[in-house]
Design a protein around this motif. Structure first.
Motif, PDB file in Angstrom:
ATOM      1  N   ILE A  91      51.794  -1.790  12.546  1.00 13.51           N
ATOM      2  CA  ILE A  91      50.389  -2.092  12.351  1.00 13.51           C
ATOM      3  C   ILE A  91      50.308  -3.092  11.217  1.00 13.51           C
ATOM      4  N   PRO A  92      49.806  -4.297  11.500  1.00 10.74           N
ATOM      5  CA  PRO A  92      49.781  -5.325  10.460  1.00 10.74           C
ATOM      6  C   PRO A  92      48.811  -4.954   9.345  1.00 10.74           C
ATOM      7  N   GLU A  93      49.169  -5.262   8.131  1.00 11.22           N
ATOM      8  CA  GLU A  93      48.319  -5.053   6.971  1.00 11.22           C
ATOM      9  C   GLU A  93      47.441  -6.282   6.843  1.00 11.22           C
ATOM     10  N   ILE A  94      46.160  -6.091   6.807  1.00 12.92           N
ATOM     11  CA  ILE A  94      45.201  -7.177   6.723  1.00 12.92           C
ATOM     12  C   ILE A  94      44.564  -7.123   5.332  1.00 12.92           C
ATOM     13  N   ASP A  95      44.233  -8.275   4.802  1.00 15.93           N
ATOM     14  CA  ASP A  95      43.552  -8.341   3.520  1.00 15.93           C
ATOM     15  C   ASP A  95      42.253  -7.544   3.596  1.00 15.93           C
ATOM     16  N   ASP A  96      41.871  -6.912   2.498  1.00 11.54           N
ATOM     17  CA  ASP A  96      40.668  -6.099   2.480  1.00 11.54           C
ATOM     18  C   ASP A  96      39.406  -6.901   2.210  1.00 11.54           C
ATOM     19  N   GLY A  97      39.479  -8.195   2.292  1.00  6.57           N
ATOM     20  CA  GLY A  97      38.314  -9.051   2.075  1.00  6.57           C
ATOM     21  C   GLY A  97      37.440  -9.097   3.314  1.00  6.57           C
ATOM     22  N   PHE A  98      36.587 -10.082   3.369  1.00  8.28           N
ATOM     23  CA  PHE A  98      35.639 -10.216   4.467  1.00  8.28           C
ATOM     24  C   PHE A  98      36.352 -10.373   5.815  1.00  8.28           C
ATOM     25  N   ALA A  99      37.424 -11.173   5.851  1.00 10.21           N
ATOM     26  CA  ALA A  99      38.170 -11.369   7.105  1.00 10.21           C
ATOM     27  C   ALA A  99      38.817 -10.066   7.557  1.00 10.21           C
ATOM     28  N   GLY A 100      39.302  -9.282   6.614  1.00  9.35           N
ATOM     29  CA  GLY A 100      39.912  -8.001   6.954  1.00  9.35           C
ATOM     30  C   GLY A 100      38.906  -7.027   7.540  1.00  9.35           C
ATOM     31  N   ILE A 101      37.708  -7.023   6.990  1.00  7.14           N
ATOM     32  CA  ILE A 101      36.654  -6.150   7.504  1.00  7.14           C
ATOM     33  C   ILE A 101      36.255  -6.586   8.905  1.00  7.14           C
ATOM     34  N   LEU A 102      36.083  -7.896   9.108  1.00  9.88           N
ATOM     35  CA  LEU A 102      35.731  -8.389  10.445  1.00  9.88           C
ATOM     36  C   LEU A 102      36.825  -8.070  11.460  1.00  9.88           C
ATOM     37  N   PHE A 103      38.087  -8.285  11.061  1.00 12.88           N
ATOM     38  CA  PHE A 103      39.192  -7.982  11.957  1.00 12.88           C
ATOM     39  C   PHE A 103      39.249  -6.490  12.270  1.00 12.88           C
ATOM     40  N   SER A 104      39.023  -5.638  11.274  1.00  6.50           N
ATOM     41  CA  SER A 104      39.030  -4.195  11.480  1.00  6.50           C
ATOM     42  C   SER A 104      37.922  -3.776  12.435  1.00  6.50           C
ATOM     43  N   LEU A 105      36.729  -4.353  12.254  1.00  7.17           N
ATOM     44  CA  LEU A 105      35.617  -4.018  13.144  1.00  7.17           C
ATOM     45  C   LEU A 105      35.892  -4.482  14.572  1.00  7.17           C
ATOM     46  N   LEU A 106      36.448  -5.691  14.724  1.00  7.29           N
ATOM     47  CA  LEU A 106      36.789  -6.191  16.050  1.00  7.29           C
ATOM     48  C   LEU A 106      37.860  -5.315  16.701  1.00  7.29           C
ATOM     49  N   LEU A 107      38.885  -4.980  15.929  1.00  6.96           N
ATOM     50  CA  LEU A 107      39.943  -4.114  16.437  1.00  6.96           C
ATOM     51  C   LEU A 107      39.396  -2.733  16.781  1.00  6.96           C
ATOM     52  N   TRP A 108      38.525  -2.195  15.928  1.00  4.31           N
ATOM     53  CA  TRP A 108      37.896  -0.908  16.183  1.00  4.31           C
ATOM     54  C   TRP A 108      37.098  -0.952  17.482  1.00  4.31           C
ATOM     55  N   PHE A 109      36.335  -2.036  17.701  1.00  2.00           N
ATOM     56  CA  PHE A 109      35.524  -2.166  18.901  1.00  2.00           C
ATOM     57  C   PHE A 109      36.409  -2.234  20.142  1.00  2.00           C
ATOM     58  N   ILE A 110      37.458  -3.041  20.096  1.00  2.63           N
ATOM     59  CA  ILE A 110      38.363  -3.182  21.247  1.00  2.63           C
ATOM     60  C   ILE A 110      39.053  -1.856  21.547  1.00  2.63           C
ATOM     61  N   ILE A 111      39.544  -1.185  20.502  1.00  2.65           N
ATOM     62  CA  ILE A 111      40.232   0.094  20.705  1.00  2.65           C
ATOM     63  C   ILE A 111      39.273   1.155  21.215  1.00  2.65           C
ATOM     64  N   SER A 112      38.035   1.164  20.728  1.00  2.99           N
ATOM     65  CA  SER A 112      37.082   2.172  21.208  1.00  2.99           C
ATOM     66  C   SER A 112      36.700   1.926  22.666  1.00  2.99           C
ATOM     67  N   ILE A 113      36.562   0.662  23.072  1.00  2.00           N
ATOM     68  CA  ILE A 113      36.276   0.358  24.483  1.00  2.00           C
ATOM     69  C   ILE A 113      37.467   0.777  25.348  1.00  2.00           C
ATOM     70  N   ALA A 114      38.674   0.417  24.911  1.00  2.00           N
ATOM     71  CA  ALA A 114      39.874   0.814  25.659  1.00  2.00           C
ATOM     72  C   ALA A 114      40.004   2.325  25.682  1.00  2.00           C
ATOM     73  N   GLY A 115      39.729   2.969  24.554  1.00  2.00           N
ATOM     74  CA  GLY A 115      39.787   4.429  24.499  1.00  2.00           C
ATOM     75  C   GLY A 115      38.754   5.077  25.396  1.00  2.00           C
ATOM     76  N   SER A 116      37.533   4.497  25.468  1.00  4.06           N
ATOM     77  CA  SER A 116      36.492   5.035  26.351  1.00  4.06           C
ATOM     78  C   SER A 116      36.916   4.924  27.811  1.00  4.06           C
ATOM     79  N   TYR A 117      37.474   3.778  28.150  1.00  2.00           N
ATOM     80  CA  TYR A 117      37.928   3.588  29.526  1.00  2.00           C
ATOM     81  C   TYR A 117      39.029   4.582  29.860  1.00  2.00           C
ATOM     82  N   LEU A 118      40.000   4.752  28.961  1.00  2.00           N
ATOM     83  CA  LEU A 118      41.075   5.712  29.189  1.00  2.00           C
ATOM     84  C   LEU A 118      40.548   7.141  29.278  1.00  2.00           C
TER      85      LEU A 118
END
Length: 188
Positions: A91-118
């Motif tokens: 699991i890549p470590e992302i900076d905790d700045g604004f880009a890290g938060i956006l990436f985390s939210l995007l990753l969270w959204f993608i994983i939750s959609i994939a998790g919902s489908y599964l």
């Protein structure tokens, strides 16, 4: 750092593993006389857990709580994160700045959609539900709570700011659970 209260993430994780099943079990047992549907029980359980999460975050921010990451030991004990195991993830470590938060939210959204489908696709397989639950808890304890309690310095001693951040983070982190429940209810 001495002005902050430190909570071990392992303790939070263990308490969560006890509280969530007990809440769901109590809602189901207490609802037997009312003959509530699975949908109603799911909404009630999720609402109780969301209120608990809101209170935990708000009180923690108000008191200036920080979380000590001591779950690394659990990672090594888990088959999914053990070296030379069948499933090996980095699991890549992302900076905790604004880009890290956006990436985390995007990753969270993608994983939750994939998790919902599964979850929808394999709803009869209990182990899939368990793996989704473990993934959700992993994300909460390694990313979400760490990001939430970084706001302790801003919120310490300020009730309104702590409650506002607590409400915002609770809405952000629990809204998708309601969406999964509503999608499952609309499909069936």
């Amino acid at each position: 750092m001495s002005n902050y209260k430190i909570i071990n993430s392992r303790n939070i994780f263990i308490i969560t593993l006890i509280v969530i099943p007990l809440t769901i079990l109590l809602v189901w047992v207490l609802g037997l006389d009312n003959h509530r549907s699975l949908f109603a029980n799911s909404l009630l359980s999720t609402t109780i857990l969301s209120v608990s999460f809101f209170l935990f975050i708000s009180i923690g921010l108000f008191n200036g709580t920080k979380i000590k990451n001591d779950l690394g030991v659990l990672e090594q004990e888990n088959i999914f994160f053990r070296k030379n195991s069948i499933i090996e993830m980095d699991i890549p470590e992302i900076d905790d700045g604004f880009a890290g938060i956006l990436f985390s939210l995007l990753l969270w959204f993608i994983i939750s959609i994939a998790g919902s489908y599964l979850l929808w696709m394999f709803e009869t397989a209990a182990w899939i539900i368990l793996l989704n639950f473990i993934g959700i808890l992993y994300w909460i304890f390694f990313r979400a709570l760490r990001l939430v309690f970084k706001k302790s310095a801003v919120c310490k001693g300020n009730f309104l700011k702590s409650a506002a951040y607590g409400f915002g983070f609770t809405l952000l982190y629990n809204f998708w659970i309601y969406m999964i429940i509503l999608m499952a209810h609309s499909i069936y």
